[in-house]
Design an enzyme around this catalytic site. Structure first.
Site, mmCIF file in Angstrom:
data_model
loop_
_atom_site.group_PDB
_atom_site.id
_atom_site.type_symbol
_atom_site.label_atom_id
_atom_site.label_comp_id
_atom_site.label_asym_id
_atom_site.label_seq_id
_atom_site.Cartn_x
_atom_site.Cartn_y
_atom_site.Cartn_z
ATOM 1 N N HIS A 125 -1.859 -11.899 10.639
ATOM 2 C CA HIS A 125 -1.558 -10.495 10.382
ATOM 3 C C HIS A 125 -1.386 -9.831 11.741
ATOM 4 O O HIS A 125 -2.117 -10.121 12.686
ATOM 5 C CB HIS A 125 -2.651 -9.792 9.574
ATOM 6 C CG HIS A 125 -2.339 -8.336 9.417
ATOM 7 N ND1 HIS A 125 -1.152 -7.908 8.878
ATOM 8 C CD2 HIS A 125 -3.005 -7.211 9.791
ATOM 9 C CE1 HIS A 125 -1.110 -6.597 8.912
ATOM 10 N NE2 HIS A 125 -2.219 -6.138 9.469
ATOM 11 N N ARG A 176 -4.647 -12.170 20.590
ATOM 12 C CA ARG A 176 -6.029 -12.436 20.983
ATOM 13 C C ARG A 176 -6.755 -13.319 19.959
ATOM 14 O O ARG A 176 -7.482 -14.240 20.311
ATOM 15 C CB ARG A 176 -6.791 -11.117 21.165
ATOM 16 C CG ARG A 176 -8.099 -11.328 21.936
ATOM 17 C CD ARG A 176 -9.051 -10.165 21.775
ATOM 18 N NE ARG A 176 -8.479 -8.929 22.306
ATOM 19 C CZ ARG A 176 -9.002 -7.715 22.071
ATOM 20 N NH1 ARG A 176 -10.081 -7.581 21.307
ATOM 21 N NH2 ARG A 176 -8.453 -6.651 22.592
ATOM 22 N N CYS A 213 -3.228 -4.410 3.988
ATOM 23 C CA CYS A 213 -2.135 -5.239 4.500
ATOM 24 C C CYS A 213 -2.114 -6.652 3.937
ATOM 25 O O CYS A 213 -1.311 -7.469 4.382
ATOM 26 C CB CYS A 213 -2.197 -5.301 6.021
ATOM 27 S SG CYS A 213 -1.944 -3.695 6.775
ATOM 28 N N ARG A 221 -11.645 2.154 16.965
ATOM 29 C CA ARG A 221 -11.966 0.830 17.514
ATOM 30 C C ARG A 221 -12.746 -0.039 16.533
ATOM 31 O O ARG A 221 -12.810 -1.253 16.680
ATOM 32 C CB ARG A 221 -12.734 0.976 18.837
ATOM 33 C CG ARG A 221 -11.893 1.668 19.922
ATOM 34 C CD ARG A 221 -12.558 1.629 21.284
ATOM 35 N NE ARG A 221 -12.784 0.278 21.754
ATOM 36 C CZ ARG A 221 -11.834 -0.494 22.286
ATOM 37 N NH1 ARG A 221 -10.612 -0.033 22.443
ATOM 38 N NH2 ARG A 221 -12.114 -1.725 22.681
ATOM 39 N N GLU A 251 0.834 -1.196 0.000
ATOM 40 C CA GLU A 251 0.000 0.000 0.000
ATOM 41 C C GLU A 251 0.873 1.252 0.000
ATOM 42 O O GLU A 251 0.382 2.352 0.131
ATOM 43 C CB GLU A 251 -0.950 0.009 1.193
ATOM 44 C CG GLU A 251 -0.219 -0.021 2.534
ATOM 45 C CD GLU A 251 -0.854 0.921 3.541
ATOM 46 O OE1 GLU A 251 -1.966 0.636 3.939
ATOM 47 O OE2 GLU A 251 -0.195 1.924 3.885
ATOM 48 N N ASN A 260 4.272 -3.055 12.586
ATOM 49 C CA ASN A 260 3.396 -3.597 11.552
ATOM 50 C C ASN A 260 3.976 -3.298 10.182
ATOM 51 O O ASN A 260 3.983 -2.158 9.742
ATOM 52 C CB ASN A 260 2.004 -2.952 11.687
ATOM 53 C CG ASN A 260 1.027 -3.455 10.636
ATOM 54 O OD1 ASN A 260 1.322 -4.388 9.895
ATOM 55 N ND2 ASN A 260 -0.147 -2.834 10.588
ATOM 56 N N SER A 287 -7.290 -4.373 5.490
ATOM 57 C CA SER A 287 -8.418 -3.496 5.779
ATOM 58 C C SER A 287 -9.202 -3.219 4.517
ATOM 59 O O SER A 287 -8.644 -3.169 3.418
ATOM 60 C CB SER A 287 -7.908 -2.169 6.360
ATOM 61 O OG SER A 287 -7.504 -2.375 7.687
ATOM 62 N N LYS A 329 -0.939 -7.100 20.044
ATOM 63 C CA LYS A 329 -2.123 -7.519 20.791
ATOM 64 C C LYS A 329 -3.142 -8.298 19.945
ATOM 65 O O LYS A 329 -3.610 -9.358 20.350
ATOM 66 C CB LYS A 329 -2.797 -6.258 21.356
ATOM 67 C CG LYS A 329 -3.381 -6.437 22.738
ATOM 68 C CD LYS A 329 -3.705 -5.084 23.379
ATOM 69 C CE LYS A 329 -4.995 -4.514 22.789
ATOM 70 N NZ LYS A 329 -5.388 -3.235 23.453
#
Lengths: 389, 354, 142
Positions: B240, B249, B118, B205, B86, B272, B302, B245
Site C-alpha cells: 500500500h 521504508r 484503503c 504521525r 471509501e 495515493n 486505516s 516514502k
C-alpha cells in the site's frame, strides 16, 4: 376546399414584457387582429392557439381555454384548441385554422400564438427549449438548441466552406431590418464585429448568432375568401399551407447541412399555390440561429446548396438593394422569438407587406410572400405561401 | 491463515484518469517551497478524476478491461461483484450493481460495496477467493477504486488521488494463483471520515508507526512464516502506498530491494489511489510478469488492517490476451496537467452556482 | 423527499450502459437508439427488430463546444458535444472527453468510454452512460 383569406392581423410588441402575463399577451394580440378585421367577438367560431411550453414556463396548461375565457368568450362556448409543435407551434396552429376554414367547418377563426419566456431564468430557458429535442437521446447527453444548430453550422462550414462572417451577415441584416420595426425586440443596427466578437454560446455560434428569449403574441383572423371582401379591401389569400416532419433527433437524419422537412414543406406549398420560388417577392424565414436562415434559403430553393452564405453577404436578401428581402420584420433574431408566437408573427409581417402597410420596411410591389417556421432542429416545418388580392 | 488451492487471478484491468496536478502546483497555492509536502512524501504529481469520473466510472472501465482480456469467460458465469472504495458516489445505493450491469453479469449474482479505508479492494478479492474456493461461484469480480479527497491545504491534498483496478477471480485458466492470503486487523483510529463529512481526518504521525508500519510488517511477517518464505523469494513486491516514502521504508524493513518494488510503486507519479493502490500496483506487475514469477502484495487500510497475498504467476499468462486492453504504462503515458484552479473546480472545492 | 426523475432514464439504462440497439431482421439496418419499427421496412419489420450490441467505435461527423450549457452539466461546462457516425451505421449524440477542443476534427476516430452524464440536483440519482474519447487515448483493442 374553399379559398381562405386573412382579414385581420395584429401583434404585441416583442421583448421583455415585464408587466404582461401570458393571458395579457394572448388577449392583446387577439384584440389587435379582431380590430384589424373589424369583426365582433360574437362572430368568432373557433380559436387556435400556438404555444410551446406554458406548462414549463408558467406552470399553466390548458392555454386555449384560458385565452378564450379571458377574451370574454366563455359564455359563447366556442371551439378552442391549443397546438404544440415546439417553435413551429404558431405555424402548425395556422395550418389547422386554415383547414378548419377551408373545409367549411368554420367561417371565422382567430389563430394566435403566444409565449411568455422571461418569467424563467436563462438556465431554465436552456432546459425548456432543449425539451424540443429528443429528451432521452439528445438532451440527456448535453444537447442544447444552440448546440444542435452549431453542429449543423460546423457541418455546413466543412461541406460548403461557409464562414462565420457569412453567418454573421444574417444577424447584421436582420438587425438592420429590426431597426425599422417598432414592434421588434431589438430596434438597433449592429455591425459585423459585434457579431464576430460576441461570446460563444455553442462554438461556432456566438451570442449574436442566436435569437433572443422573448415574450410576445401575434394573431390573425381567417375567413373564406368569398366573405373576406366585406371586411377588408385587401384580404391576403393563403395559397399554400403545409406541414412536413422528419426524425426528432438530428443524429438520425442522413444530411446535417439541410432540413429535408423544409424542402418537402416548401415544394408542397409552392405546388399547392401553383407558384415557383421565383414568384416569391419576400420571405420570413426561421432564423432561430444565423445558420438556420442560410440552410432555409438553400432548402427552399432561393439559392443552390452551399451558396446562401455568399448570397447573404452580397446583400441579395437585404431590404435595401436586395432582390428578394428576407426577414423584413427583423426575423427571429431581431424581432424576437417568443416560440409559440413566431409562426404567426411571420405571417403578420407578410400580411402587412402584402397590404402595403409595412411602413419603413415596405417592399414595393410585393404581391407574393412565403413564411417558414421550424420546430426543434427540423422535425417539424411549416411553410405558407400568401398572395395579395 | 487462509489458504486456497487453485484459486487465483483469471484476469485484471486497471484504470487511471488522465488528469494530473503537480505537487509544486499545490504547494504554490499554499505558500510552501518547491513541492511542499508532496516532496517530503515522495509524491511529485497525483491523478485527478475528470468532472465526469467517479468510483463507478473507474470501476466500469477497469472491469471492462479485465473482461476484454478473457473473451472466453461468459459474464453470466460471474457469481459475485464487489466494489471496494471509501469514495462510493452514493452513501446508500451500491456501486457494484452498476458495474455488474456494465459487464453484463446481471441478474443472477450477488453484489455489494465494500469499505475498509484503503484496503476495501483487497477485501473484495479475499471475499471472491472464498466464494470461488468454496465452490459457491465460478467467477467473482473484485474492484478496488477511489477518487479520494484531501482537504484544501492538508497534507493529504498532495497525495489523495484517483484510480482503480478490477480482478476476475476464479479457478479456470488462472494467470496467477493466490497461494495464500493473510490479514492482520486491530482497532486503530489513524484516519477516518464521519458520515456526512466532506473530507477525511487523520491523526498525523500516528498514522505511521503504530498504524501503517505495524500492520504492514506484522501481516507480512506472519505471511512469510506461514509460507516459509523470505523477501528474496519474490520477484516483485507491491505495498500500500499512501505516499512514496512509507512503502519504500516498509519494504526495506522487510528485506525487499528497490528493484523488487519498483514496478508496483506508482505513488510518486499518481499519488495515493487508496483502495486502488495495491490493485493498480499489482496490475502494473502483472503487465510485465512471466510464468513462475512470485509476487508479494500487501495492502493497508486505516482503522486498521493489512491484507497480504502470496501470488505465483502461471504458464497461462503466456497465452493471456494482455493486449486486448491498456496496460498501466499505456494509461500513465497519456496525461493532462491541471492548474490548481481547474483542479478545485473539478473536485468541487469551489461551488458551482450556475 | 420523492424524486422520480430517475425512473424514465432507468428504462433505457441497459441500452445506454452497453450500447444495445436494434437490428432489422429484414434489411439488417442497425438502429441506436432502439426502434421497434424499421425506417425502411416499416410494418414488415415489426417483431423482427432484434437487440444488437454496438462495438462503440466511430468517427466524428460534426461537433460543438458548449459554453452555455444545461445547468445539470455544472462544472463539466464547457463540454464538447458531437454526432458520432458509428461503424455499424447509426449516428449518435454524445459528448467527447479526454481531448482539448482545438484538437477535435471532423472525421477523427473515437471510441466509447463510461462516464457520469449528469445529475439533476445534488441529492438526485446520478446518470451514467457513454461518452467518446479519441482513439489516441488508450482503449480496448478493436
Amino acid at each position: 376546399m374553399r379559398d381562405v383569406a386573412i382579414v385581420g392581423a395584429g401583434t404585441t410588441k416583442f421583448g421583455e414584457l415585464w408587466n404582461d402575463s401570458l393571458r395579457d399577451i394572448g388577449i392583446q394580440a387577439g384584440f389587435a387582429a379582431i380590430q384589424d378585421a373589424k369583426i365582433e367577438s360574437h362572430d368568432i367560431d373557433a380559436l387556435y392557439v400556438g404555444n410551446m411550453a406554458a406548462g414549463r414556463y408558467i406552470a399553466q396548461e390548458h392555454v386555449a381555454a384560458l385565452i378564450t375565457d379571458y377574451s370574454g368568450l366563455s359564455s359563447r362556448h366556442i371551439s378552442a384548441t391549443r397546438v404544440e409543435a415546439a417553435c413551429a407551434s404558431g405555424g402548425v396552429a395556422l395550418h389547422n385554422a386554415y383547414l378548419a376554414v377551408a373545409s367549411g367547418m368554420y367561417d371565422t377563426v382567430v389563430v394566435g400564438g403566444a409565449e411568455k419566456m422571461t418569467d424563467a431564468t436563462d438556465a431554465e430557458n436552456t432546459e425548456i427549449l432543449a425539451a424540443s429535442a429528443d429528451a432521452q437521446w439528445e438532451t440527456f447527453f448535453g444537447a442544447t438548441f444552440p448546440a444542435l444548430f452549431a453542429m449543423m453550422a460546423r457541418a455546413h462550414m466543412q461541406e460548403h466552406g461557409t464562414t462565420r462572417e457569412q453567418m454573421a451577415q444574417v444577424a447584421v441584416k436582420n438587425h438592420a431590418h429590426g431597426a425599422l420595426n417598432p414592434n421588434a425586440q431589438f430596434q438597433k443596427e449592429i455591425d459585423l464585429d459585434t457579431v464576430l466578437n460576441a461570446g460563444m454560446v455553442a462554438d461556432p455560434l456566438g451570442v449574436f448568432d442566436c435569437s433572443p428569449i422573448s415574450d410576445g403574441g401575434s394573431a390573425l383572423v381567417l375567413m373564406p375568401l368569398e366573405k373576406a371582401l366585406s371586411h377588408t379591401k385587401r384580404p391576403v389569400i393563403i395559397r399554400g399551407s403545409t406541414i412536413a416532419t422528419d426524425t426528432l433527433g438530428l443524429h438520425a437524419r442522413p444530411k446535417l447541412t439541410s432540413m429535408a422537412a423544409t424542402k418537402v414543406a416548401g415544394q408542397r406549398a409552392l405546388t399547392q399555390a401553383k407558384k415557383t420560388i421565383a414568384d416569391i417577392h419576400l420571405a420570413e424565414l426561421h432564423d432561430c440561429f444565423t445558420i438556420a436562415e442560410l440552410i432555409a434559403l438553400e432548402d427552399l430553393g432561393f439559392v443552390k446548396a452551399g451558396e446562401a452564405g455568399a448570397a447573404v453577404a452580397e446583400g441579395r436578401f437585404h431590404l435595401k438593394g436586395g432582390q428578394m428581402p428576407v426577414n423584413t420584420s427583423g426575423g427571429l433574431k431581431a424581432r424576437g422569438h417568443p416560440c409559440g408566437a413566431t409562426g404567426i408573427a411571420q405571417v403578420v409581417e407578410a400580411v402587412f407587406q402584402l397590404q402595403g402597410r409595412a411602413g419603413a420596411r415596405q417592399v414595393k410591389g410585393a404581391t407574393t410572400a412565403l413564411t417558414h417556421n421550424v420546430g426543434g432542429s427540423g422535425a417539424t416545418v411549416t411553410v405558407h405561401v400568401l398572395e395579395a388580392t | 491463515m487462509i489458504s486456497n488451492t487453485g484459486v487465483g487471478i483469471v484476469s485484471y484491468g486497471a484504470y487511471i484518469p488522465r488528469y494530473r496536478i503537480a505537487a509544486s502546483e499545490i504547494a504554490k497555492v499554499w505558500g510552501a517551497e518547491g513541492e511542499g509536502m508532496g516532496g517530503g512524501l515522495g509524491v511529485h504529481a497525483k491523478s485527478v478524476p475528470g468532472p465526469d469520473e467517479d468510483v463507478i466510472t473507474i470501476s466500469v472501465e477497469a472491469g471492462r478491461y479485465a473482461m476484454a482480456r478473457v473473451p472466453w469467460v461468459d459474464p453470466q458465469r460471474i457469481g459475485a461483484v464487489y466494489v471496494g472504495s471509501e469514495s462510493h458516489p452514493y452513501a446508500v445505493k451500491p456501486s457494484a450493481t452498476i458495474l455488474a450491469e456494465c459487464v453484463a453479469a446481471c441478474p443472477d449474482l450477488t453484489a455489494a460495496d465494500f469499505e475498509f479505508a484503503c484496503k476495501a479492494g483487497t477485501a473484495a478479492i479475499q471475499t471472491c477467493m472464498g466464494l470461488v474456493g468454496s465452490g459457491m461461484i465460478d467467477f467473482g469480480l473484485a474492484v478496488g477504486a477511489d477518487t479520494s479527497q484531501g482537504a484544501p491545504g492538508d497534507a493529504l491534498e498532495y497525495s489523495a488521488s484517483a484510480g482503480g483496478a478490477a480482478f476476475l477471480i476464479g479457478r479456470d485458466r488462472v494467470i496467477a494463483t493466490i497461494d495464500e492470503t493473510y490479514s492482520f486487523t486491530t482497532d486503530t483510529p489513524d484516519f477516518w471520515r464521519r458520515e456526512g463529512a466532506e473530507y477525511p481526518t487523520h491523526a498525523g504521525r500516528f498514522s505511521g508507526q503504530p498504524s501503517y508500519f505495524r500492520h504492514v510488517t506484522e501481516c507480512a511477517n506472519r505471511l512469510f512464516k506461514d509460507r516459509g518464505t523470505k523477501a528474496s523469494d519474490y520477484t516483485y513486491a507491491v505495498f500500500h502506498q499512501p505516499n512514496g516514502k512509507f512503502p519504500t521504508r516498509a519494504a526495506q524493513t522487510l528485506g525487499f530491494t528497490k528493484e523488487q518494488i519498483k514496478v508496483g510503486l506508482l505513488a510518486p507519479r499518481i499519488g495515493n489511489t487508496y483502495s486502488g493502490a495495491v490493485p493498480v500496483g499489482l496490475s502494473a506487475i502483472l503487465d510485465v510478469a512471466k510464468p513462475g514469477d512470485r509476487i508479494f502484495a500487501i495492502a493497508y487500510g486505516s482503522g486498521a488492517g493489512s491484507d497480504g497475498f502470496d501470488i505465483t504467476v502461471t504458464d497461462e499468462i503466456a497465452s493471456y490476451d494482455r493486449a486486448a486492453a491498456p496496460t498501466v504504462d499505456q494509461l500513465l503515458a497519456h496525461t493532462q496537467d491541471l492548474t490548481y484552479a481547474t483542479y478545485a473546480k473539478f473536485r468541487g472545492k469551489v461551488r458551482f452556482q450556475g | 423527499m420523492v424524486q422520480t426523475e430517475g425512473i424514465r432514464y432507468w428504462r433505457d439504462m441497459r441500452a445506454r450502459y452497453n450500447l444495445i440497439g436494434r437490428r432489422c431482421g429484414k434489411c439488417s439496418r442497425v438502429y441506436f437508439p432502439a426502434r421497434s419499427i424499421c425506417l425502411d421496412c416499416h410494418r414488415h419489420s415489426i417483431g423482427k427488430m432484434d437487440p444488437y450490441k454496438l462495438q462503440g467505435r466511430g468517427t466524428v461527423s460534426t461537433f460543438t463546444i458548449v459554453h452555455d450549457g444545461d445547468p445539470r452539466f455544472g462544472v463539466q461546462v464547457p463540454y464538447i458535444l458531437a454526432l458520432i457516425q458509428m461503424e455499424e451505421g447509426p449516428r449518435m449524440t454524445a459528448q467527447l472527453v479526454d481531448i482539448d477542443p482545438p484538437q477535435v476534427t471532423i472525421g477523427m476516430r473515437v471510441h466509447t468510454v463510461f462516464r457520469k452524464i449528469g445529475t439533476v440536483h445534488t441529492e438526485g440519482v446520478i446518470h451514467y452512460g457513454y461518452k467518446f474519447a479519441p482513439d489516441s487515448m488508450p482503449h480496448l483493442r478493436a
